[in-house]
Design an enzyme around this catalytic site. Structure first.
Site, short mmCIF file in Angstrom:
data_model
loop_
_atom_site.label_atom_id
_atom_site.label_comp_id
_atom_site.label_asym_id
_atom_site.label_seq_id
_atom_site.Cartn_x
_atom_site.Cartn_y
_atom_site.Cartn_z
N SER A 285 0.63 -1.40 -0.21
CA SER A 285 0.22 -0.31 0.44
C SER A 285 0.60 1.05 0.39
O SER A 285 0.24 2.06 0.25
CB SER A 285 -1.05 0.08 1.40
OG SER A 285 -0.80 -0.16 2.25
N LYS B 283 4.97 -11.54 3.77
CA LYS B 283 3.40 -11.49 2.95
C LYS B 283 3.67 -11.55 1.69
O LYS B 283 4.38 -11.22 0.85
CB LYS B 283 2.68 -10.67 3.91
CG LYS B 283 1.04 -10.22 3.55
CD LYS B 283 0.30 -9.28 3.72
CE LYS B 283 -0.09 -8.09 3.41
NZ LYS B 283 -0.08 -8.07 2.19
N GLU C 284 0.78 -12.36 -1.40
CA GLU C 284 -1.21 -12.87 -1.68
C GLU C 284 -1.84 -13.54 -2.49
O GLU C 284 -1.10 -14.29 -2.97
CB GLU C 284 -2.03 -11.01 -2.71
CG GLU C 284 -1.63 -9.74 -1.88
CD GLU C 284 -2.36 -8.61 -3.04
OE1 GLU C 284 -2.32 -9.01 -4.02
OE2 GLU C 284 -2.27 -7.71 -1.83
N GLU D 36 -9.55 -9.43 3.61
CA GLU D 36 -9.69 -7.97 3.60
C GLU D 36 -11.24 -8.17 2.73
O GLU D 36 -11.17 -8.47 1.50
CB GLU D 36 -8.19 -7.58 2.66
CG GLU D 36 -8.64 -6.16 1.56
CD GLU D 36 -7.20 -5.77 1.15
OE1 GLU D 36 -6.55 -5.88 1.93
OE2 GLU D 36 -7.88 -3.99 1.35
O1 KIV Z 1 -0.22 -3.03 1.84
C1 KIV Z 1 -1.33 -3.07 2.64
O2 KIV Z 1 -1.13 -2.17 3.21
C2 KIV Z 1 -1.80 -4.26 3.21
C3 KIV Z 1 -3.01 -4.41 4.41
C4 KIV Z 1 -3.95 -4.06 3.98
C5 KIV Z 1 -3.02 -5.16 5.21
O3 KIV Z 1 -1.54 -5.81 2.29
#
Ligand code: KIV
Length: 291
Positions: free
Chosen positions: A72, A140, A142, A208
């Protein structure tokens, strides 16, 4: 008998500040094992995004136990329209800054679009950069069933993985920004995705923009913690994008965001006051001058 320290036993204990993830003042970083123990205790915990050292240090001092260097950053820090253009070089630089600015929080680095979709080996190469060059404690990525092979190899290689299902912004060109998991078939797919990432070894999963009842069902079904954003109150943890939460993001704010401050107004007001002082010749005053 020799007493093992909390750091040696891996429990939050005194070294990370009491038994809870939030609010402790410890001498070591939170680990994914602490996160697992919090789920066993039924403890809810907060996560915020961070993209720079100074903001991250404020959140660390406030006791936020997990920070996500999210892609993000694309929309909220780097000026792109979506997360799609964000590169691994950019994520590595931002994540390294957040690690430098913190001493207690577990820092999770996001793998950007294009850095893991080719397959497990590409994912391992990209995640290794975030771990070695930036110093993150976890990554993390997706995707549910579609990413389970990537998650398996990373976990086998010693890299903790937070998964991310439901709305996955890197797929905006295919899915748009719509609520996911509505209707029986979509709900079953979300449950399959959640189980797939847990079976692959993820230590937590972001949900999400999914209906609150479905997020609650996933949370009850899984033994790993769920981290909700736009997923109702029943998830184990909640995450918000920090610029949304503090009112710095311009334009329309999603319904699921609660704004705890209005930094945009505060900053604009301060910038105007400074400009007016300079134009009027009242800054710098005598006390700001050296002789
Ligand atoms: O990139 C991000 O900030 C995210 C969050 C919204 C979970 O993936």
């Amino acid at each position: 008998m020799t007493q093992l320290s909390a750091a040696q036993t891996g429990t939050p204990g005194s070294s990370s500040g009491g038994k809870t993830l939030y609010g402790g003042k410890g001498s070591r970083r939170i680990t994914v094992r602490d996160i697992a123990l919090a789920k066993e205790r039924g403890e809810k915990w907060p996560m915020l995004t961070a993209y720079d050292a100074m903001t991250a240090s404020v959140f660390d001092e406030a006791g936020i136990p997990v920070m996500l260097v999210g892609d993000s950053a694309g929309n909220c820090h780097l000026g792109y329209d979506t997360t799609v253009p964000v590169t691994l070089d950019e994520m590595t630089m931002l994540a390294a800054a957040v690690v430098r600015g913190t001493s207690r929080a577990l820092i999770v680095g996001d793998l950007p679009f294009g850095s893991y979709q080719e397959g497990p080996v590409q994912a391992l190469r990209s995640a290794t950069r975030l771990v070695k060059e930036a110093g993150v404690g976890a990554v993390k990525l997706e995707g549910g069933e579609r990413s389970h092979r990537q998650i398996e190899l990373l976990v086998e290689s010693g890299i903790p993985v937070m998964a991310h299902i439901g709305l996955t912004p890197q797929s905006v060109n295919a899915m748009g920004y719509r609520v996911q998991g509505r209707g029986e078939e979509a709900a079953q797919q979300l449950l399959r995705d959640a189980k797939a990432v847990q079976d692959a070894g993820a230590f937590a999963v972001v949900l999400e923009l999914v209906p609150a009842e479905l997020a609650a069902e996933v949370t009850r079904t899984l033994h790993i913690p769920t981290v909700g954003i736009g997923a109702g109150p029943e998830t184990d943890a909640q995450v918000l994008v920090w610029t949304d939460m503090l009112g710095l993001t311009g334009g329309r704010v999603p319904k699921f965001v609660k704004q705890y401050a209005n930094l945009r107004d505060v900053m604009a007001g301060a910038a105007k006051a400074f400009a007016e002082d300079v134009v009027a010749g009242s800054f710098p005053a005598e006390e700001h001058s050296v002789h």
